[in-house]
Design a protein around this motif. Structure first.
Motif, PDB file in Angstrom:
ATOM      1  N   GLY A 173       0.822  -1.209   0.000  1.00 44.03           N
ATOM      2  CA  GLY A 173       0.000   0.000   0.000  1.00 44.03           C
ATOM      3  C   GLY A 173       0.851   1.252   0.000  1.00 44.03           C
ATOM      4  N   PHE A 174       1.892   1.259   0.813  1.00 41.83           N
ATOM      5  CA  PHE A 174       2.823   2.393   0.856  1.00 41.83           C
ATOM      6  C   PHE A 174       3.438   2.618  -0.517  1.00 41.83           C
ATOM      7  N   ASP A 175       3.988   1.563  -1.088  1.00 43.35           N
ATOM      8  CA  ASP A 175       4.701   1.695  -2.362  1.00 43.35           C
ATOM      9  C   ASP A 175       3.765   2.137  -3.486  1.00 43.35           C
ATOM     10  N   LYS A 176       2.537   1.607  -3.497  1.00 47.30           N
ATOM     11  CA  LYS A 176       1.599   1.953  -4.566  1.00 47.30           C
ATOM     12  C   LYS A 176       1.210   3.429  -4.512  1.00 47.30           C
ATOM     13  N   LEU A 177       0.867   3.911  -3.323  1.00 43.36           N
ATOM     14  CA  LEU A 177       0.437   5.303  -3.229  1.00 43.36           C
ATOM     15  C   LEU A 177       1.601   6.268  -3.399  1.00 43.36           C
ATOM     16  N   GLU A 178       2.768   5.883  -2.933  1.00 44.98           N
ATOM     17  CA  GLU A 178       3.937   6.735  -3.141  1.00 44.98           C
ATOM     18  C   GLU A 178       4.210   6.891  -4.635  1.00 44.98           C
ATOM     19  N   ALA A 179       4.059   5.801  -5.388  1.00 47.20           N
ATOM     20  CA  ALA A 179       4.289   5.853  -6.825  1.00 47.20           C
ATOM     21  C   ALA A 179       3.207   6.682  -7.530  1.00 47.20           C
ATOM     22  N   LEU A 180       1.965   6.563  -7.073  1.00 46.46           N
ATOM     23  CA  LEU A 180       0.865   7.286  -7.703  1.00 46.46           C
ATOM     24  C   LEU A 180       0.889   8.785  -7.406  1.00 46.46           C
ATOM     25  N   TYR A 181       1.310   9.154  -6.186  1.00 46.65           N
ATOM     26  CA  TYR A 181       1.103  10.532  -5.728  1.00 46.65           C
ATOM     27  C   TYR A 181       2.366  11.376  -5.607  1.00 46.65           C
ATOM     28  N   GLY A 182       3.540  10.756  -5.619  1.00 48.23           N
ATOM     29  CA  GLY A 182       4.767  11.554  -5.592  1.00 48.23           C
ATOM     30  C   GLY A 182       4.817  12.528  -4.435  1.00 48.23           C
ATOM     31  N   LYS A 183       4.952  13.804  -4.736  1.00 46.93           N
ATOM     32  CA  LYS A 183       5.103  14.819  -3.690  1.00 46.93           C
ATOM     33  C   LYS A 183       3.853  14.995  -2.839  1.00 46.93           C
ATOM     34  N   GLN A 184       2.690  14.575  -3.353  1.00 46.50           N
ATOM     35  CA  GLN A 184       1.466  14.669  -2.546  1.00 46.50           C
ATOM     36  C   GLN A 184       1.388  13.569  -1.494  1.00 46.50           C
ATOM     37  N   PHE A 185       2.207  12.549  -1.629  1.00 41.81           N
ATOM     38  CA  PHE A 185       2.148  11.407  -0.721  1.00 41.81           C
ATOM     39  C   PHE A 185       2.755  11.750   0.635  1.00 41.81           C
ATOM     40  N   VAL A 186       2.094  11.287   1.684  1.00 40.42           N
ATOM     41  CA  VAL A 186       2.579  11.471   3.054  1.00 40.42           C
ATOM     42  C   VAL A 186       2.743  10.081   3.684  1.00 40.42           C
ATOM     43  N   PRO A 187       3.884   9.787   4.329  1.00 41.80           N
ATOM     44  CA  PRO A 187       4.125   8.450   4.878  1.00 41.80           C
ATOM     45  C   PRO A 187       3.364   8.199   6.178  1.00 41.80           C
ATOM     46  N   LEU A 188       2.046   8.337   6.086  1.00 42.43           N
ATOM     47  CA  LEU A 188       1.151   8.204   7.240  1.00 42.43           C
ATOM     48  C   LEU A 188       0.209   7.046   6.995  1.00 42.43           C
ATOM     49  N   LEU A 189       0.089   6.134   7.964  1.00 44.76           N
ATOM     50  CA  LEU A 189      -0.862   5.029   7.893  1.00 44.76           C
ATOM     51  C   LEU A 189      -2.116   5.381   8.675  1.00 44.76           C
ATOM     52  N   VAL A 190      -3.260   5.311   8.000  1.00 46.39           N
ATOM     53  CA  VAL A 190      -4.560   5.507   8.635  1.00 46.39           C
ATOM     54  C   VAL A 190      -5.250   4.143   8.678  1.00 46.39           C
ATOM     55  N   PRO A 191      -5.229   3.440   9.802  1.00 50.80           N
ATOM     56  CA  PRO A 191      -5.846   2.119   9.862  1.00 50.80           C
ATOM     57  C   PRO A 191      -7.361   2.200   9.665  1.00 50.80           C
ATOM     58  N   PRO A 192      -7.932   1.337   8.822  1.00 52.66           N
ATOM     59  CA  PRO A 192      -9.386   1.297   8.704  1.00 52.66           C
ATOM     60  C   PRO A 192     -10.042   1.086  10.066  1.00 52.66           C
ATOM     61  N   TRP A 193     -11.133   1.786  10.276  1.00 50.61           N
ATOM     62  CA  TRP A 193     -11.852   1.786  11.557  1.00 50.61           C
ATOM     63  C   TRP A 193     -10.981   2.283  12.718  1.00 50.61           C
ATOM     64  N   ASN A 194      -9.859   2.923  12.409  1.00 50.01           N
ATOM     65  CA  ASN A 194      -8.964   3.490  13.425  1.00 50.01           C
ATOM     66  C   ASN A 194      -8.416   2.435  14.383  1.00 50.01           C
ATOM     67  N   ARG A 195      -8.230   1.212  13.864  1.00 46.03           N
ATOM     68  CA  ARG A 195      -7.739   0.135  14.732  1.00 46.03           C
ATOM     69  C   ARG A 195      -6.558  -0.579  14.087  1.00 46.03           C
ATOM     70  N   ILE A 196      -5.508  -0.756  14.888  1.00 45.09           N
ATOM     71  CA  ILE A 196      -4.349  -1.528  14.460  1.00 45.09           C
ATOM     72  C   ILE A 196      -3.764  -2.212  15.683  1.00 45.09           C
ATOM     73  N   ASP A 197      -3.395  -3.472  15.537  1.00 40.31           N
ATOM     74  CA  ASP A 197      -2.810  -4.194  16.665  1.00 40.31           C
ATOM     75  C   ASP A 197      -1.443  -3.609  17.003  1.00 40.31           C
ATOM     76  N   ASP A 198      -1.199  -3.423  18.278  1.00 43.11           N
ATOM     77  CA  ASP A 198       0.061  -2.831  18.727  1.00 43.11           C
ATOM     78  C   ASP A 198       1.283  -3.609  18.223  1.00 43.11           C
ATOM     79  N   ALA A 199       1.120  -4.906  18.027  1.00 41.93           N
ATOM     80  CA  ALA A 199       2.252  -5.734  17.613  1.00 41.93           C
ATOM     81  C   ALA A 199       2.766  -5.357  16.226  1.00 41.93           C
ATOM     82  N   LEU A 200       1.928  -4.696  15.429  1.00 49.62           N
ATOM     83  CA  LEU A 200       2.343  -4.319  14.078  1.00 49.62           C
ATOM     84  C   LEU A 200       3.143  -3.027  14.052  1.00 49.62           C
ATOM     85  N   LEU A 201       2.966  -2.189  15.045  1.00 49.67           N
ATOM     86  CA  LEU A 201       3.543  -0.837  15.012  1.00 49.67           C
ATOM     87  C   LEU A 201       5.065  -0.806  14.868  1.00 49.67           C
TER      88      LEU A 201
END
Length: 248
Positions: free
Chosen positions: A115-143
């Motif tokens: 997901g990071f690589d795809k959007l970085e390639a599509l958006y270039g300078k508009q891309f921000v290296p920020l992850l927005v987890p769906p439903w605002n939930r992500i397991d701490d073990a992934l961080l």
């Protein structure tokens, strides 16, 4: 327009900030973008009219060049990673989550890498290296595993806690997700915003994040966004900032 008297509590709180010579930092996040739509056009029109920067959380797997081309000339828009497919993998009786441990960790991380690589390639300078987890939930073990892919921060909901990666959270949700869908009453959202401002006034320095979902807005939700921008965009006590200002 709603009854603008509903907005008096916010005006009063901002006057307190102004009298103290202080400015509150706000940022705006809108979720679930995939392709150009009339609803997205409406949101972008408001952002441009009031000069408010928008962080758009884009679902990587189903999106493509059409959205990137639509956003290419939008100087106020940044693109962030909204999971991979925005698919729920939890059992029916638990809260929805894509980025949990209901699947092998390696599979989830591989999706976030793609997901990071795809959007970085599509958006270039508009891309921000920020992850927005769906439903605002992500397991701490992934961080701890996100930084090697290039992620610099994560955005969920609520006051930020200690984490192995930067947190740039949202705190205001304008939508009613249970029962009758649509925007929450303005008085309720304004009350929450005033509460967050009071927390910041008392010394908490976290920027206040406002979260919207353009694809499911009804008239009440659209009216809230427009009135919020009208009330705050040129206010001496408010700074609407791009999310990039908070990524270190």
């Amino acid at each position: 327009m709603s009854d603008r008297a509903d907005w008096q509590p916010l005006r009063d709180e901002l006057q307190r900030w102004n009298a103290a010579g202080r400015k509150a930092k706000l940022w705006f996040r809108d979720d679930d973008a995939i392709e150009p739509t009339p609803a997205l056009d409406r949101l972008l029109s408001l952002a441009n009219r009031f000069n408010v920067p928008i962080a758009l959380a884009i679902i990587p797997q189903p999106t493509g060049k059409a959205l990137a081309e639509r956003l290419a000339g939008e100087s106020r828009v940044t693109a962030t990673v909204h999971g991979w497919t925005h698919q729920n993998y939890t059992p029916d009786d638990t809260k929805k989550q894509e980025l949990g441990l209901h699947r092998p960790q390696a599979v989830v991380l591989d999706e976030l890498h793609r997901g990071f690589d795809k959007l970085e390639a599509l958006y270039g300078k508009q891309f921000v290296p920020l992850l927005v987890p769906p439903w605002n939930r992500i397991d701490d073990a992934l961080l701890p595993h996100l930084a090697p892919f290039g992620y610099r921060a994560v955005s969920v909901f609520g006051l930020a806690k200690q984490a192995p990666i930067g947190l740039i959270n949202t705190h205001i949700d304008i939508m009613r997700w249970h029962g009758v869908r649509g925007g929450l009453p303005h008085t309720e959202v304004i009350g929450r915003l005033v509460e967050e401002l009071r927390i910041r006034f008392d010394g908490h320095d976290e920027p206040i994040g406002v979260m919207t979902h353009h694809l499911v807005h009804d008239d009440l939700a659209w009216d809230f966004v427009e009135t919020l921008f009208e009330e705050t965009a040129d206010h001496a006590a408010i700074e609407w900032r791009p999310v990039t200002h908070f990524i270190h």
